[in-house]
Design a protein around this motif. Structure first.
Motif, short mmCIF file in Angstrom:
data_model
loop_
_atom_site.label_atom_id
_atom_site.label_comp_id
_atom_site.label_asym_id
_atom_site.label_seq_id
_atom_site.Cartn_x
_atom_site.Cartn_y
_atom_site.Cartn_z
N GLU A 180 1.43 16.73 -0.73
CA GLU A 180 2.55 16.57 0.18
C GLU A 180 2.31 15.43 1.17
OE1 GLU A 180 1.09 19.43 -0.55
OE2 GLU A 180 2.71 20.34 -1.75
N LYS A 181 1.06 15.32 1.66
CA LYS A 181 0.74 14.29 2.64
C LYS A 181 0.81 12.89 2.03
CE LYS A 181 -0.45 12.92 6.73
NZ LYS A 181 0.49 13.08 7.88
N ARG A 185 2.57 11.92 -0.48
CA ARG A 185 3.98 11.60 -0.73
C ARG A 185 4.68 11.19 0.57
NH1 ARG A 185 4.35 16.78 -4.66
NH2 ARG A 185 3.82 15.72 -6.64
N GLU A 186 4.32 11.87 1.65
CA GLU A 186 4.89 11.52 2.96
C GLU A 186 4.48 10.12 3.38
OE1 GLU A 186 4.15 12.76 7.63
OE2 GLU A 186 3.80 14.27 6.07
#
Length: 232
Positions: free
Chosen positions: A203-204, A206-207
């Motif tokens: 998730e990180k 991708r952020e």
């Protein structure tokens, strides 16, 4: 004869070479240089140059300072006072020529011609702020298996650039810089010049990739077409 432009380019090239040495050390897991003040100053100058010398920053500055016409009348009125002060100090100024140039300031001042000097000056100020006046930690981010770090034509980005006070001033600086498809760094305020390592989540990454994609000016670089398509 060596031109001013060539001198500026030589300075930038010298720091690019030094910067690449630091980047290679970080990728190889060798960050002891960060505890040495002189090395840290040179490292931060390289980071600052990567931030300020891009086309994105250049175009932003030109946009901010491109409309001088609204100030030209006031500046024209001040020419006589400046000329008088200059005469007292035995400095000759052609008042009529100065007034004519001020009247057409937007045409007579080409900001693109000053960008190399502006970039070096800005980088000096940032390097001092980051390495001497303040303490910034260096966090090495390791990509998880799967997604890779992407980069763009604005290689160094302040992740907090959209957080501003009522006057529009940026409240915090957290610099993000992807070094390779597997390693990136964060530079943020701390109590000491420490070095950390962090294995980030899917998730990180991708952020972070989304932030790079959104803040690139014209070009984005990825290890695969799929990485880019996932951001569109």
């Amino acid at each position: 004869m060596i031109s001013k432009k060539q001198i500026g380019e030589d300075i930038q090239s010298a720091y690019e070479s030094k910067g690449r040495v630091f980047i290679r050390k970080i990728i190889d897991g060798e960050c002891s240089f960060y505890s040495n003040e002189n090395d840290r100053i040179e490292f931060f100058f390289y980071i600052a140059m990567q931030y300020v010398r891009t086309k994105n920053i250049r175009e932003s500055l030109v946009k901010v300072f491109s409309n001088f016409d609204e100030y030209s009348i006031k500046m024209e009125r001040n020419v006589d006072a400046v000329v008088e002060h200059a005469k007292k100090n035995k400095i000759e100024i052609n008042a009529e020529l100065a007034k004519e140039q001020v009247k057409n300031l937007s045409d007579n001042l080409n900001l693109y011609n000053t960008m190399a000097y502006t970039a070096i000056s800005s980088a000096n100020e940032l390097a001092y702020a980051f390495s001497v006046a303040n303490k910034l930690s260096l966090t090495i981010l390791h990509a998880p298996s799967g997604p890779k770090f992407i980069t763009g034509d604005q290689p160094v980005i302040n992740l907090k650039q959209n957080e501003r006070d009522e006057q529009g001033n940026v409240l915090e600086v957290v610099l993000y810089y992807p070094l390779s498809q597997d390693i990136a760094i964060l530079l943020k305020k701390d109590t000491e010049h420490r070095v950390y390592e962090e294995n980030i989540t899917l998730e990180k990454i991708r952020e972070l990739n989304g932030f790079v994609f959104d803040n690139s000016f014209e070009q984005v670089y990825a290890s695969s077409e799929e990485e880019l398509l996932s951001l569109m």
